[in-house]
Design a protein around this motif. Structure first.
Motif, PDB file in Angstrom:
ATOM      1  N   ASP A  28      42.168  71.043  37.732  1.00  8.11           N
ATOM      2  CA  ASP A  28      43.441  70.526  37.983  1.00  8.11           C
ATOM      3  C   ASP A  28      43.324  69.180  37.298  1.00  8.11           C
ATOM      4  N   SER A  29      44.697  68.476  37.385  1.00  8.71           N
ATOM      5  CA  SER A  29      44.593  67.045  36.586  1.00  8.71           C
ATOM      6  C   SER A  29      43.628  66.091  36.873  1.00  8.71           C
ATOM      7  N   ALA A  30      43.277  66.072  38.245  1.00 11.86           N
ATOM      8  CA  ALA A  30      42.458  64.944  38.858  1.00 11.86           C
ATOM      9  C   ALA A  30      40.891  65.290  38.576  1.00 11.86           C
ATOM     10  N   ALA A  31      40.281  66.574  38.453  1.00 15.74           N
ATOM     11  CA  ALA A  31      39.030  66.931  38.203  1.00 15.74           C
ATOM     12  C   ALA A  31      38.960  66.806  36.530  1.00 15.74           C
ATOM     13  N   TRP A  32      40.224  67.091  35.740  1.00 16.01           N
ATOM     14  CA  TRP A  32      40.197  66.633  34.304  1.00 16.01           C
ATOM     15  C   TRP A  32      39.892  65.438  34.026  1.00 16.01           C
ATOM     16  N   PHE A  33      40.605  64.516  34.615  1.00 11.76           N
ATOM     17  CA  PHE A  33      40.443  63.070  34.384  1.00 11.76           C
ATOM     18  C   PHE A  33      38.984  62.558  35.013  1.00 11.76           C
ATOM     19  N   ASP A  34      38.312  63.229  35.864  1.00 12.19           N
ATOM     20  CA  ASP A  34      37.085  62.892  36.506  1.00 12.19           C
ATOM     21  C   ASP A  34      35.940  63.152  35.393  1.00 12.19           C
ATOM     22  N   LYS A  35      36.209  64.151  34.604  1.00 12.46           N
ATOM     23  CA  LYS A  35      35.337  64.507  33.647  1.00 12.46           C
ATOM     24  C   LYS A  35      35.379  63.416  32.530  1.00 12.46           C
ATOM     25  N   VAL A  36      36.536  62.710  32.015  1.00 12.27           N
ATOM     26  CA  VAL A  36      36.946  62.002  31.093  1.00 12.27           C
ATOM     27  C   VAL A  36      36.196  60.764  31.416  1.00 12.27           C
ATOM     28  N   LYS A  37      36.280  60.410  32.674  1.00 18.49           N
ATOM     29  CA  LYS A  37      35.739  59.152  33.154  1.00 18.49           C
ATOM     30  C   LYS A  37      34.135  59.220  33.089  1.00 18.49           C
ATOM     31  N   ALA A  38      33.735  60.586  33.561  1.00 24.21           N
ATOM     32  CA  ALA A  38      32.284  60.637  33.363  1.00 24.21           C
ATOM     33  C   ALA A  38      31.529  60.340  32.020  1.00 24.21           C
ATOM     34  N   ILE A  39      32.399  61.013  30.890  1.00 27.02           N
ATOM     35  CA  ILE A  39      31.978  60.901  29.463  1.00 27.02           C
ATOM     36  C   ILE A  39      32.112  59.490  29.129  1.00 27.02           C
ATOM     37  N   THR A  40      33.273  58.577  29.722  1.00 24.39           N
ATOM     38  CA  THR A  40      33.332  57.211  29.359  1.00 24.39           C
ATOM     39  C   THR A  40      31.925  56.622  29.720  1.00 24.39           C
ATOM     40  N   GLU A  41      31.593  56.743  30.974  1.00 22.17           N
ATOM     41  CA  GLU A  41      30.333  56.096  31.435  1.00 22.17           C
ATOM     42  C   GLU A  41      29.162  56.480  30.756  1.00 22.17           C
TER      43      GLU A  41
ATOM     44  N   ILE B 242      28.851  57.119  27.777  1.00 15.91           N
ATOM     45  CA  ILE B 242      28.677  56.599  26.293  1.00 15.91           C
ATOM     46  C   ILE B 242      28.648  54.923  26.503  1.00 15.91           C
ATOM     47  N   GLY B 243      28.539  54.356  27.774  1.00 14.01           N
ATOM     48  CA  GLY B 243      28.552  52.969  27.968  1.00 14.01           C
ATOM     49  C   GLY B 243      29.942  52.022  27.845  1.00 14.01           C
ATOM     50  N   PHE B 244      30.917  53.091  28.006  1.00 16.66           N
ATOM     51  CA  PHE B 244      32.278  52.382  28.297  1.00 16.66           C
ATOM     52  C   PHE B 244      32.833  52.160  29.335  1.00 16.66           C
ATOM     53  N   THR B 245      33.864  51.354  29.479  1.00 13.86           N
ATOM     54  CA  THR B 245      34.070  51.009  30.894  1.00 13.86           C
ATOM     55  C   THR B 245      35.308  51.982  31.560  1.00 13.86           C
ATOM     56  N   THR B 246      35.281  52.196  32.886  1.00 13.66           N
ATOM     57  CA  THR B 246      36.419  52.812  33.315  1.00 13.66           C
ATOM     58  C   THR B 246      36.938  51.813  34.473  1.00 13.66           C
ATOM     59  N   ASP B 247      36.498  50.748  34.221  1.00 13.20           N
ATOM     60  CA  ASP B 247      37.108  49.334  35.174  1.00 13.20           C
ATOM     61  C   ASP B 247      38.138  48.719  34.407  1.00 13.20           C
ATOM     62  N   MET B 248      39.263  48.912  34.297  1.00 12.62           N
ATOM     63  CA  MET B 248      40.300  48.403  33.435  1.00 12.62           C
ATOM     64  C   MET B 248      40.666  46.738  33.743  1.00 12.62           C
TER      65      MET B 248
ATOM     66  N   ALA C 136      33.117  42.165  26.958  1.00 22.51           N
ATOM     67  CA  ALA C 136      31.948  42.652  27.728  1.00 22.51           C
ATOM     68  C   ALA C 136      31.645  44.018  27.356  1.00 22.51           C
ATOM     69  N   PHE C 137      32.420  44.979  26.873  1.00 20.81           N
ATOM     70  CA  PHE C 137      32.592  46.185  26.948  1.00 20.81           C
ATOM     71  C   PHE C 137      32.774  46.711  25.405  1.00 20.81           C
ATOM     72  N   PRO C 138      31.955  47.790  24.945  1.00 24.03           N
ATOM     73  CA  PRO C 138      32.404  48.561  23.544  1.00 24.03           C
ATOM     74  C   PRO C 138      33.637  49.260  23.756  1.00 24.03           C
ATOM     75  N   GLY C 139      34.255  49.498  24.985  1.00 21.29           N
ATOM     76  CA  GLY C 139      35.424  50.550  24.916  1.00 21.29           C
ATOM     77  C   GLY C 139      35.730  50.717  26.461  1.00 21.29           C
ATOM     78  N   THR C 140      37.028  51.433  26.525  1.00 22.96           N
ATOM     79  CA  THR C 140      37.156  51.880  27.908  1.00 22.96           C
ATOM     80  C   THR C 140      37.665  53.313  28.001  1.00 22.96           C
ATOM     81  N   VAL C 141      37.846  53.704  29.200  1.00 22.47           N
ATOM     82  CA  VAL C 141      38.493  54.979  29.486  1.00 22.47           C
ATOM     83  C   VAL C 141      39.552  55.268  28.693  1.00 22.47           C
TER      84      VAL C 141
END
Ligand code: GLU
Length: 547
Positions: free
Chosen positions: A469-482, A484-490, A499-504
């Protein structure tokens, strides 16, 4: 002068009488207060916004009161007529949903008060022309062009009002012998009205839009019939609106200067005067000043423009209502889902000086109107438009209707529907990427290394599951973000972007670009659901291969 004899001399073949016509076209059996009105456009080939304003005003007034709306084609000016213009006129008005109860149709007439094309009514006008002559209220004039221009020049030199009046009315009191001699010589003539008005006299008149007017009497002996026996607008207006039993004449205010003559003519013919609704011109802002919309300068004056852009008829209609009746918008806010016909339209609310047309506002109204439509309706209207204006796109829409409808359903139906489309022309830029032929290769932000983007896409492909579902899909995107060292904390990112190379958000954009070719799209999870696993994966893989 024996006027009866003159009438017989000029119209020997006219045997019908006004009484016969009165009987043939009886008063209509309409309820008390019903408005009988018409659209009476000339077939010039150019149907414009002013026609629509006039048409909607008369349509509302007629149907709101249980009356009748008919279409009369004013084709007396053969020189201005373009072949096929009547059909264009009828089709355009039909496209805009103006529902005529009777009048001219493609192949003739529908209704009991016709013919509804003026050139076919010559015999009818002649009955009244003969009557006026027999009463000494009209006479033939044999003036040549040269005589008329000499008259005009003399008047200009004397700083007098120009026109055929008073001492300048050369044929007003000629003898039967003089007239007969001209006829014998085969000289052309026009029929003129013998005015008894004086510019010294004024009277009050009530117009439904303009309010109380002070009118100066007409003293000009205007032409009633041209030399080919075809009437001028003025004469046809009086005869037709009388015999067709028009109660209200809704027309542009360019006719106000000749209104004194019309009033006089109705009286001379013994006709009851209809009520008049004189509509001001459509204006637009040009810099800081207002001016009339012009055929030459403003493409948006032509109704074909709205059709080609792909404004839904409903939107144009809705917008015109907002400019015609100032209380329409309040009513709409209070009745968001009501049909426009439920609104109580009043000609009294029209701006006497003319309405201000604002294109940006129309676009806004149209976005709203489209956002409230169901996906099926959008699909039908868009496809109909595309068949005419973008056949390639139409083919794609038709080839897989369910696919197209599911795309058009995105963001529809909720409290805050998406407003991506103002016109059908917007649809391809908005949704074209769903079709492989219109998909473009993404151009990624050069702040990011290709390697980083590539690894995001590869990681995504390994975890992507269309059953999420949409939430699970987005959790996966967040996991990838972390990963590769990007942040999910906007919030943290906004406080200190360095402080960050990029974000979610960047990670999502990589995936979005790979799937849609663009940085903006409707909700990506939904887009991928509609595309399906195979096509989504294929697209992402194809982009990986370029990196
Ligand atoms: N044929 C006229 C015009 O197009 C009609 C005016 C009227 O409605 O009477 O301006």
């Amino acid at each position: 002068m024996d006027y009866q004899a003159l009438a017989q001399l000029l119209f020997p073949n006219v045997t019908d009488t006004p009484e016969m016509l009165e009987e043939k076209f009886p008063l209509r059996n309409a309820p008390e207060g019903a408005v009988i009105t018409r659209m009476a456009p000339s077939p010039t080939g150019f149907v414009h916004l002013g026609n629509l304003v006039q048409g909607l005003t008369s349509e509302r007034m007629a149907h709101q009161s249980g009356g009748v709306l008919f279409l009369r084609v004013e084709d007396t000016d053969a020189k201005r007529e373009v072949p096929g213009a009547v059909e264009v006129l009828i089709d355009t008005l039909k496209h805009y949903g103006i529902a005529f109860d009777e009048g001219a149709t493609h192949d003739g007439d529908s209704g009991n008060y016709g013919p509804y094309r003026q050139r076919q009514r010559a015999g009818i006008y002649h009955v009244y022309a003969k009557k006026l002559v027999s009463e000494g209220q009209a006479y033939p004039c044999f003036c040549t062009e040269q005589e008329l221009s000499a008259m005009r020049e003399k008047q200009e030199a004397n700083k007098e009002t120009t026109g055929y009046y008073g001492q300048y009315a050369m044929w007003r009191d000629r003898s039967m012998e003089e007239i007969q001699a001209q006829l014998n010589a085969g000289n052309p003539w026009v029929l003129r009205f013998k005015s008894t008005g004086s510019v010294e006299n004024q009277f009050k008149f009530d117009d439904l839009v303009k309010g109380k007017l002070t009118i100066t009497e007409n003293n000009v002996d205007h032409v009633l019939l041209k030399s080919d026996g075809i009437p001028t607008y003025h004469f046809a207006h009086a005869v037709d609106d009388h015999l067709m039993r028009t109660t209200h004449v809704v027309r542009g205010d360019e006719w106000l200067p000749t209104l004194p003559f019309h009033i006089q003519l109705f009286k001379a013919l013994g006709f009851k005067l209809p009520k008049y609704v004189h509509i001001g011109p459509l204006m637009k802002m040009d810099g800081t000043s207002k001016r009339k919309l012009s055929k030459r300068k403003d493409p948006e004056l032509a109704l074909t423009f709205y059709k080609a852009e792909g404004f839904p008829v409903k939107a144009v209609y809705e917008y015109i209502m907002t400019i015609l009746n100032s209380n329409f918008e309040d009513w709409r806010r209070a009745n968001p889902d009501a049909h426009t016909d439920e609104f109580k339209f009043s000609p009294k609310k029209l701006n006497p000086a003319g309405s201000l047309f604002d294109y940006a506002k129309l676009v806004d109204v149209s976005k709203n109107v489209i956002s409230k439509m169901g996906a099926e309706e959008v699909y039908e209207l868009l496809t109909e438009w595309a068949k005419e204006f973008d056949p390639d796109f139409a083919e794609k829409l038709v080839a897989d209707k369910d696919f197209a409808v599911s795309i058009l359903a995105i963001g529809r139906g909720g409290k805050k529907p998406r407003k991506d489309l103002a016109v059908w022309k917007d649809a391809k830029p908005y949704m074209g990427f769903f079709y492989d032929d219109y998909l473009e290769l993404p151009v990624f932000d050069d702040r990011f290394e290709n390697e980083v983007i590539k690894s995001v896409l590869e990681k995504f492909l390994t975890v992507y599951d269309p059953a999420d579902d949409s939430a699970a899909w987005f959790d996966k995107v967040k996991a990838i973000t972390e990963e590769i060292g990007f942040t999910t904390d906007m919030k943290a990112y906004k406080a200190d972007p360095t402080a960050f190379p990029g974000t979610v958000a960047d990670v999502s954009t990589f995936i979005r670009q790979a799937v849609t070719g663009q940085t903006n799209s409707p909700d990506l999870y939904t887009v991928m659901q509609i595309l399906g696993k195979e096509r989504s994966v294929e697209r992402i893989q194809a982009v990986i291969d370029t990196l």
